[in-house]
Design a protein around this motif. Structure first.
Motif, PDB file in Angstrom:
ATOM      1  N   VAL A  45     -13.077   6.550  17.286  1.00 19.03           N
ATOM      2  CA  VAL A  45     -12.056   7.602  17.319  1.00 19.03           C
ATOM      3  C   VAL A  45     -11.077   7.352  16.173  1.00 19.03           C
ATOM      4  N   LYS A  46     -11.371   7.951  15.038  1.00 17.94           N
ATOM      5  CA  LYS A  46     -10.674   7.626  13.786  1.00 17.94           C
ATOM      6  C   LYS A  46      -9.373   8.420  13.635  1.00 17.94           C
ATOM      7  N   LYS A  47      -8.481   8.272  14.620  1.00 15.52           N
ATOM      8  CA  LYS A  47      -7.210   8.979  14.608  1.00 15.52           C
ATOM      9  C   LYS A  47      -6.086   8.013  14.245  1.00 15.52           C
ATOM     10  N   ILE A  48      -5.136   8.502  13.467  1.00 18.77           N
ATOM     11  CA  ILE A  48      -4.094   7.607  12.958  1.00 18.77           C
ATOM     12  C   ILE A  48      -3.201   7.079  14.071  1.00 18.77           C
ATOM     13  N   ASN A  49      -3.109   7.791  15.201  1.00 18.72           N
ATOM     14  CA  ASN A  49      -2.243   7.301  16.267  1.00 18.72           C
ATOM     15  C   ASN A  49      -2.790   6.057  16.953  1.00 18.72           C
ATOM     16  N   SER A  50      -4.062   5.715  16.682  1.00 20.34           N
ATOM     17  CA  SER A  50      -4.680   4.547  17.329  1.00 20.34           C
ATOM     18  C   SER A  50      -4.549   3.271  16.496  1.00 20.34           C
ATOM     19  N   VAL A  51      -4.138   3.399  15.235  1.00 27.19           N
ATOM     20  CA  VAL A  51      -4.181   2.260  14.302  1.00 27.19           C
ATOM     21  C   VAL A  51      -3.274   1.125  14.757  1.00 27.19           C
ATOM     22  N   TYR A  52      -2.062   1.443  15.168  1.00 22.67           N
ATOM     23  CA  TYR A  52      -1.086   0.424  15.565  1.00 22.67           C
ATOM     24  C   TYR A  52      -1.627  -0.410  16.729  1.00 22.67           C
ATOM     25  N   ASN A  53      -2.099   0.273  17.784  1.00 24.91           N
ATOM     26  CA  ASN A  53      -2.598  -0.427  18.970  1.00 24.91           C
ATOM     27  C   ASN A  53      -3.891  -1.183  18.709  1.00 24.91           C
ATOM     28  N   MET A  54      -4.811  -0.566  17.967  1.00 27.00           N
ATOM     29  CA  MET A  54      -6.115  -1.185  17.726  1.00 27.00           C
ATOM     30  C   MET A  54      -6.006  -2.455  16.888  1.00 27.00           C
ATOM     31  N   ASN A  55      -4.883  -2.631  16.208  1.00 25.29           N
ATOM     32  CA  ASN A  55      -4.649  -3.856  15.438  1.00 25.29           C
ATOM     33  C   ASN A  55      -3.674  -4.793  16.140  1.00 25.29           C
ATOM     34  N   GLY A  56      -3.497  -4.569  17.441  1.00 20.66           N
ATOM     35  CA  GLY A  56      -2.714  -5.502  18.247  1.00 20.66           C
ATOM     36  C   GLY A  56      -1.229  -5.246  18.295  1.00 20.66           C
ATOM     37  N   GLY A  57      -0.773  -4.143  17.687  1.00 23.44           N
ATOM     38  CA  GLY A  57       0.656  -3.845  17.690  1.00 23.44           C
ATOM     39  C   GLY A  57       1.444  -4.851  16.869  1.00 23.44           C
ATOM     40  N   GLY A  58       2.759  -4.870  17.043  1.00 24.15           N
ATOM     41  CA  GLY A  58       3.614  -5.831  16.339  1.00 24.15           C
ATOM     42  C   GLY A  58       3.470  -5.755  14.832  1.00 24.15           C
ATOM     43  N   ASP A  59       3.633  -6.892  14.168  1.00 28.34           N
ATOM     44  CA  ASP A  59       3.570  -6.944  12.701  1.00 28.34           C
ATOM     45  C   ASP A  59       2.183  -6.584  12.177  1.00 28.34           C
ATOM     46  N   LYS A  60       1.135  -7.032  12.877  1.00 29.58           N
ATOM     47  CA  LYS A  60      -0.218  -6.718  12.428  1.00 29.58           C
ATOM     48  C   LYS A  60      -0.487  -5.221  12.519  1.00 29.58           C
ATOM     49  N   GLY A  61      -0.026  -4.606  13.610  1.00 29.70           N
ATOM     50  CA  GLY A  61      -0.200  -3.171  13.773  1.00 29.70           C
ATOM     51  C   GLY A  61       0.536  -2.381  12.712  1.00 29.70           C
ATOM     52  N   ILE A  62       1.760  -2.815  12.405  1.00 32.26           N
ATOM     53  CA  ILE A  62       2.557  -2.138  11.371  1.00 32.26           C
ATOM     54  C   ILE A  62       1.895  -2.276  10.005  1.00 32.26           C
ATOM     55  N   LYS A  63       1.436  -3.490   9.684  1.00 32.31           N
ATOM     56  CA  LYS A  63       0.790  -3.720   8.392  1.00 32.31           C
ATOM     57  C   LYS A  63      -0.439  -2.832   8.222  1.00 32.31           C
ATOM     58  N   ALA A  64      -1.256  -2.726   9.275  1.00 34.62           N
ATOM     59  CA  ALA A  64      -2.454  -1.884   9.221  1.00 34.62           C
ATOM     60  C   ALA A  64      -2.079  -0.409   9.077  1.00 34.62           C
ATOM     61  N   LEU A  65      -1.032   0.011   9.779  1.00 31.90           N
ATOM     62  CA  LEU A  65      -0.600   1.407   9.713  1.00 31.90           C
ATOM     63  C   LEU A  65      -0.033   1.733   8.333  1.00 31.90           C
ATOM     64  N   TYR A  66       0.728   0.796   7.752  1.00 33.57           N
ATOM     65  CA  TYR A  66       1.212   0.976   6.372  1.00 33.57           C
ATOM     66  C   TYR A  66       0.042   1.233   5.421  1.00 33.57           C
ATOM     67  N   GLN A  67      -1.019   0.450   5.584  1.00 24.77           N
ATOM     68  CA  GLN A  67      -2.171   0.575   4.690  1.00 24.77           C
ATOM     69  C   GLN A  67      -2.837   1.942   4.839  1.00 24.77           C
ATOM     70  N   GLU A  68      -3.000   2.393   6.077  1.00 28.77           N
ATOM     71  CA  GLU A  68      -3.626   3.702   6.291  1.00 28.77           C
ATOM     72  C   GLU A  68      -2.753   4.820   5.745  1.00 28.77           C
ATOM     73  N   ILE A  69      -1.443   4.719   5.942  1.00 28.73           N
ATOM     74  CA  ILE A  69      -0.531   5.754   5.435  1.00 28.73           C
ATOM     75  C   ILE A  69      -0.535   5.778   3.916  1.00 28.73           C
ATOM     76  N   SER A  70      -0.623   4.601   3.297  1.00 31.39           N
ATOM     77  CA  SER A  70      -0.644   4.561   1.827  1.00 31.39           C
ATOM     78  C   SER A  70      -1.879   5.263   1.279  1.00 31.39           C
ATOM     79  N   GLN A  71      -2.975   5.243   2.029  1.00 32.84           N
ATOM     80  CA  GLN A  71      -4.182   5.952   1.576  1.00 32.84           C
ATOM     81  C   GLN A  71      -4.021   7.465   1.687  1.00 32.84           C
TER      82      GLN A  71
END
Length: 259
Positions: A45-71
């Motif tokens: 389910v390749k939806k942007i709202n899942s990125v934060y949770n699927m990467n464990g939330g917290g700093d890791k979730g934010i870092k992953a979400l930053y990367q997706e948004i930059s794309q």
């Protein structure tokens, strides 16, 4: 990056706002990122709202979400603010409620969430609890409403946040800054320092709510797969006109929008 988490429904970042402040021209742009926007991730389910949770939330979730948004937009945010929607209700109560033009009749009951939403279309005075119901509403029990693509709810949330900003920046409400700060500390997780928040608050008072523009990341809902597919050219234009933090325009090669 402002994230509103659906704490009652699994914790996905169902509300995402990318805010840019143009210091020179004293204006701000707030762009909504639809929760169903397709991103290039390795789960089904390749939806942007899942990125934060699927990467464990917290700093890791934010870092992953930053990367997706930059794309999607060609740059990473500088700061993030993770908000529980309850904070909005508390702020509305602190300012004595707000008058808001409810865009449609809302009639929804969900006993599992102990949620009951009943409003008639038109101007209404909302307290904090009412405000949360209005911004959470998606559809009535008979199926009518905004539809599955969530764009209608985004429009209502934008209009509501603008109404709150207009009232918050009135002189009579500025004396309640201490109350707002306490609510912020309790319900918001951010990497902004206290001095950063004080500076942004001072600038917002100078700027006034009329200088805030709202937009939505441009795309099209595809019922065949349940995703919003972004329009790359329109996205690039929006970024360069309102959000780009660099002197040089972003170019198509800076974006990696999946299709």
């Amino acid at each position: 990056l402002i994230l509103g988490r659906d704490t009652g429904g699994g914790g996905n970042t169902d509300t995402m706002l990318l805010a840019s402040y143009d210091v020179t021209n004293q204006k701000a742009t707030v762009m909504s990122i639809p929760r169903d926007t397709m991103v290039n991730v390795d789960w089904d389910v390749k939806k942007i709202n899942s990125v934060y949770n699927m990467n464990g939330g917290g700093d890791k979730g934010i870092k992953a979400l930053y990367q997706e948004i930059s794309q999607l937009v060609g740059f990473e945010p500088d700061y993030q603010v993770v908000v529980e929607w309850e904070a909005v209700g508390k702020i509305v109560d602190a300012m004595g409620g707000v008058w808001f033009d409810v865009p449609r009749d809302m009639n929804y009951d969900d006993p599992y969430q102990n949620l009951s939403i009943h409003f008639s279309k038109g101007m209404q005075h909302l307290d904090g609890e009412d405000a949360l119901k209005v911004v959470r509403f998606r559809h009535n029990n008979d199926g009518s409403g905004y539809g599955t693509e969530d764009i209608g709810r985004i429009s209502t949330q934008q209009a509501f946040l603008k109404t709150v900003a207009q009232k918050m920046l009135q002189p009579g409400n500025l004396v309640k800054v201490g109350d707002y700060a306490k609510i912020f500390q309790q319900y918001v997780d951010t990497n902004l320092k206290l001095s950063d928040m004080a500076w942004f608050g001072t600038e917002a008072i100078k700027m006034g709510s009329g200088a805030v523009e709202f937009s939505t990341l441009p795309g099209e809902w595809h019922s065949s797969d349940g995703f919003i597919h972004l329009d790359a050219e329109e996205t690039l234009t929006l970024v360069n006109e309102h959000l780009n933090p660099y002197v040089e325009d972003r170019i198509m090669e800076d974006l990696q929008i999946p299709s």
